[in-house]
Enzyme design. Structure first.
Site, PDB file in Angstrom:
ATOM      1  N   TYR A  13      -0.693  -8.034  16.868  1.00  0.00           N
ATOM      2  CA  TYR A  13      -1.447  -7.437  15.134  1.00  0.00           C
ATOM      3  C   TYR A  13      -2.410  -6.780  16.400  1.00  0.00           C
ATOM      4  O   TYR A  13      -2.617  -5.565  15.530  1.00  0.00           O
ATOM      5  CB  TYR A  13      -1.479  -7.980  14.236  1.00  0.00           C
ATOM      6  CG  TYR A  13      -1.357  -7.577  13.265  1.00  0.00           C
ATOM      7  CD1 TYR A  13      -0.410  -6.563  12.249  1.00  0.00           C
ATOM      8  CD2 TYR A  13      -2.842  -7.564  12.578  1.00  0.00           C
ATOM      9  CE1 TYR A  13      -1.108  -6.406  11.478  1.00  0.00           C
ATOM     10  CE2 TYR A  13      -2.964  -7.055  11.647  1.00  0.00           C
ATOM     11  CZ  TYR A  13      -2.567  -5.786  10.351  1.00  0.00           C
ATOM     12  OH  TYR A  13      -2.417  -5.480   9.263  1.00  0.00           O
ATOM     13  N   ILE A  68      -5.906  -7.632   1.092  1.00  0.00           N
ATOM     14  CA  ILE A  68      -5.495  -6.229   0.239  1.00  0.00           C
ATOM     15  C   ILE A  68      -4.428  -7.352  -0.548  1.00  0.00           C
ATOM     16  O   ILE A  68      -3.513  -7.850   0.625  1.00  0.00           O
ATOM     17  CB  ILE A  68      -5.602  -4.935   0.633  1.00  0.00           C
ATOM     18  CG1 ILE A  68      -6.264  -4.474   1.318  1.00  0.00           C
ATOM     19  CG2 ILE A  68      -4.817  -4.353  -0.541  1.00  0.00           C
ATOM     20  CD1 ILE A  68      -7.746  -3.609   1.027  1.00  0.00           C
ATOM     21  N   ILE A  80       0.477  -0.467  -0.082  1.00  0.00           N
ATOM     22  CA  ILE A  80      -0.224  -0.282  -0.185  1.00  0.00           C
ATOM     23  C   ILE A  80       1.084   1.023  -0.008  1.00  0.00           C
ATOM     24  O   ILE A  80       0.842   2.280  -0.277  1.00  0.00           O
ATOM     25  CB  ILE A  80      -0.700   0.194   1.526  1.00  0.00           C
ATOM     26  CG1 ILE A  80      -2.361  -1.171   1.455  1.00  0.00           C
ATOM     27  CG2 ILE A  80      -1.849   1.520   2.000  1.00  0.00           C
ATOM     28  CD1 ILE A  80      -2.837  -1.201   2.775  1.00  0.00           C
ATOM     29  N   LYS A 105      -3.567  -2.805  16.002  1.00  0.00           N
ATOM     30  CA  LYS A 105      -4.092  -1.841  14.949  1.00  0.00           C
ATOM     31  C   LYS A 105      -5.041  -1.211  15.888  1.00  0.00           C
ATOM     32  O   LYS A 105      -5.650   0.020  15.531  1.00  0.00           O
ATOM     33  CB  LYS A 105      -4.293  -2.440  13.629  1.00  0.00           C
ATOM     34  CG  LYS A 105      -3.200  -3.418  13.080  1.00  0.00           C
ATOM     35  CD  LYS A 105      -2.894  -1.849  13.068  1.00  0.00           C
ATOM     36  CE  LYS A 105      -1.411  -2.218  11.051  1.00  0.00           C
ATOM     37  NZ  LYS A 105      -0.720  -1.347  10.906  1.00  0.00           N
ATOM     38  N   SER A 117      -4.149   1.328   9.925  1.00  0.00           N
ATOM     39  CA  SER A 117      -4.327   0.577  10.695  1.00  0.00           C
ATOM     40  C   SER A 117      -4.968  -0.469  10.695  1.00  0.00           C
ATOM     41  O   SER A 117      -4.274  -0.907   9.301  1.00  0.00           O
ATOM     42  CB  SER A 117      -5.960   0.937  12.048  1.00  0.00           C
ATOM     43  OG  SER A 117      -6.144   0.421  12.411  1.00  0.00           O
ATOM     44  N   THR A 136      -1.125  -7.881  -0.632  1.00  0.00           N
ATOM     45  CA  THR A 136      -0.028  -7.379  -1.115  1.00  0.00           C
ATOM     46  C   THR A 136       1.208  -8.321  -0.533  1.00  0.00           C
ATOM     47  O   THR A 136       0.593  -9.539  -0.063  1.00  0.00           O
ATOM     48  CB  THR A 136      -0.210  -6.194   0.421  1.00  0.00           C
ATOM     49  OG1 THR A 136      -0.427  -7.025   1.353  1.00  0.00           O
ATOM     50  CG2 THR A 136      -0.686  -5.414   0.029  1.00  0.00           C
TER      51      THR A 136
END
Length: 342
Positions: free
Chosen positions: A157, A190, A18, A161, A143, A192
């Protein structure tokens, strides 16, 4: 299209995912860029790519867990460009060793590694940026959908976030009167390198125009209406909007990138903590949730327990009503008795 013409924007995590998509889009829309990433070679490649397009950009190898590195980077950005109009704080990690144990099995090292980057690093970035930004500036913090819902096997994690959202809301309230806006994004799944590590995939990121539909055996995405992974450029568009003057009256918000995501996606459990290679549940199998939850499937035993709890609750309410009416009737009879005696 949200214009960033002439704005000086700093971006962390700019060498991939991103952050990379945001750097490309911001450059296309006229921004002058200060890029930071801990990956030296990929960062150098990105800087070269953008410079070849005539974009005014500098790159810095950056460790956001060092407050000294962060302070020096922001100071150098302002020294080079003269000001800082916006910041996209994208850098983050999911795990140290690609293992996803439940909370009781999380090591101190794992916790400290994730929190030092995702939370403490974010704090260092925000502090350095807010000290030097002027009215009209905008900050966007990354986030995650996991920052909105807990995730099995992702305690560090998820906590980190959630903390990003707390920092975002607090900064927005503290610096809103000074004309500085602070928002967060909460991306869903997403495509990635980070997502590939979580789901056990090894393939490269897809290109912007590449179709991103899941495989046929991975289709039960009941909480995501679009039934596909998102693409980094799609998130970058949201970041660019929040950095631009088009969002001048938006601050303190957390913008999810999966419209219609009403609850924790059933497939969002790391691959290493379940049998499915990609972290999905087999078709037709539902994730066990809290009793009474309208968003998660319940096991037959949970359904029976929930029904029994409702039945007992209704019976208790009926009994309380009967006692209340009996009490009123007793008071009435007592008043009548006193009248007769008088």
């Amino acid at each position: 299209m949200a214009s960033l013409q002439g704005k000086v924007i700093s971006i962390t995590g700019a060498a991939s995912g991103i952050g990379l998509a945001t750097a490309r889009l911001a450059g296309e829309r006229g921004a002058r860029l200060a890029l930071g990433d801990i990956q030296a070679e990929p960062l150098q490649k990105v800087v070269g790519e953008l410079k070849a397009q005539g974009i005014d950009v500098i790159g810095t190898v950056l460790n956001i867990t060092s407050n000294e590195d962060v302070d020096n980077w922001i100071a150098a950005t302002i020294k080079h460009f003269g000001r800082l109009d916006g910041a996209a704080n994208i850098a983050g990690v999911t795990t140290k060793e690609a293992k996803y144990p439940h909370l009781a099995e999380v090591s101190n090292e794992e916790w400290e590694f994730v929190m030092s980057i995702n939370t403490t690093g974010m704090f260092y970035l925000l502090r350095a940026q807010l000290r030097l930004m002027l009215p009209g500036a905008s900050i966007v913090n990354a986030s995650s959908g996991t920052g909105l819902f807990g995730r099995p096997g992702m305690a560090p994690y998820s906590a980190s976030k959630h903390a990003v959202i707390g920092l975002t809301k607090t900064a927005a309230k503290e610096y809103g009167p000074k004309g500085i806006r602070v928002n967060a994004i909460a991306p869903g799944p997403i495509k990635t390198p980070m997502l590939a590590r979580v789901y056990g995939e090894t393939k490269e990121e897809s290109k912007p125009n590449e179709e991103s539909k899941p495989k046929e055996d991975l289709k039960p995405m009941s909480t995501i209406p679009l039934a596909r992974f998102g693409e980094s450029p799609e998130v970058a568009t949201l970041v660019a909007f929040l950095l631009s003057d088009d969002s001048s009256y938006i601050t303190g918000t957390t913008r999810a990138t999966v419209t219609g995501l009403l609850g924790p996606p059933r497939f969002w459990q790391p691959a290493s903590s379940r049998k499915s290679t990609y972290g999905y549940l087999p078709a037709g199998q539902e994730l066990e949730g809290e009793a009474g939850s309208p968003r998660l499937g319940l096991t037959p035993a949970q359904k029976l327990a929930a029904a029994e709890a409702r039945r007992l609750s209704q019976a208790q309410k009926r009994a309380q009503g009967q006692l209340h009416r009996a009490g009123i009737e007793a008071q009435k009879q007592e008043r009548l008795r006193k009248k007769r005696v008088a």
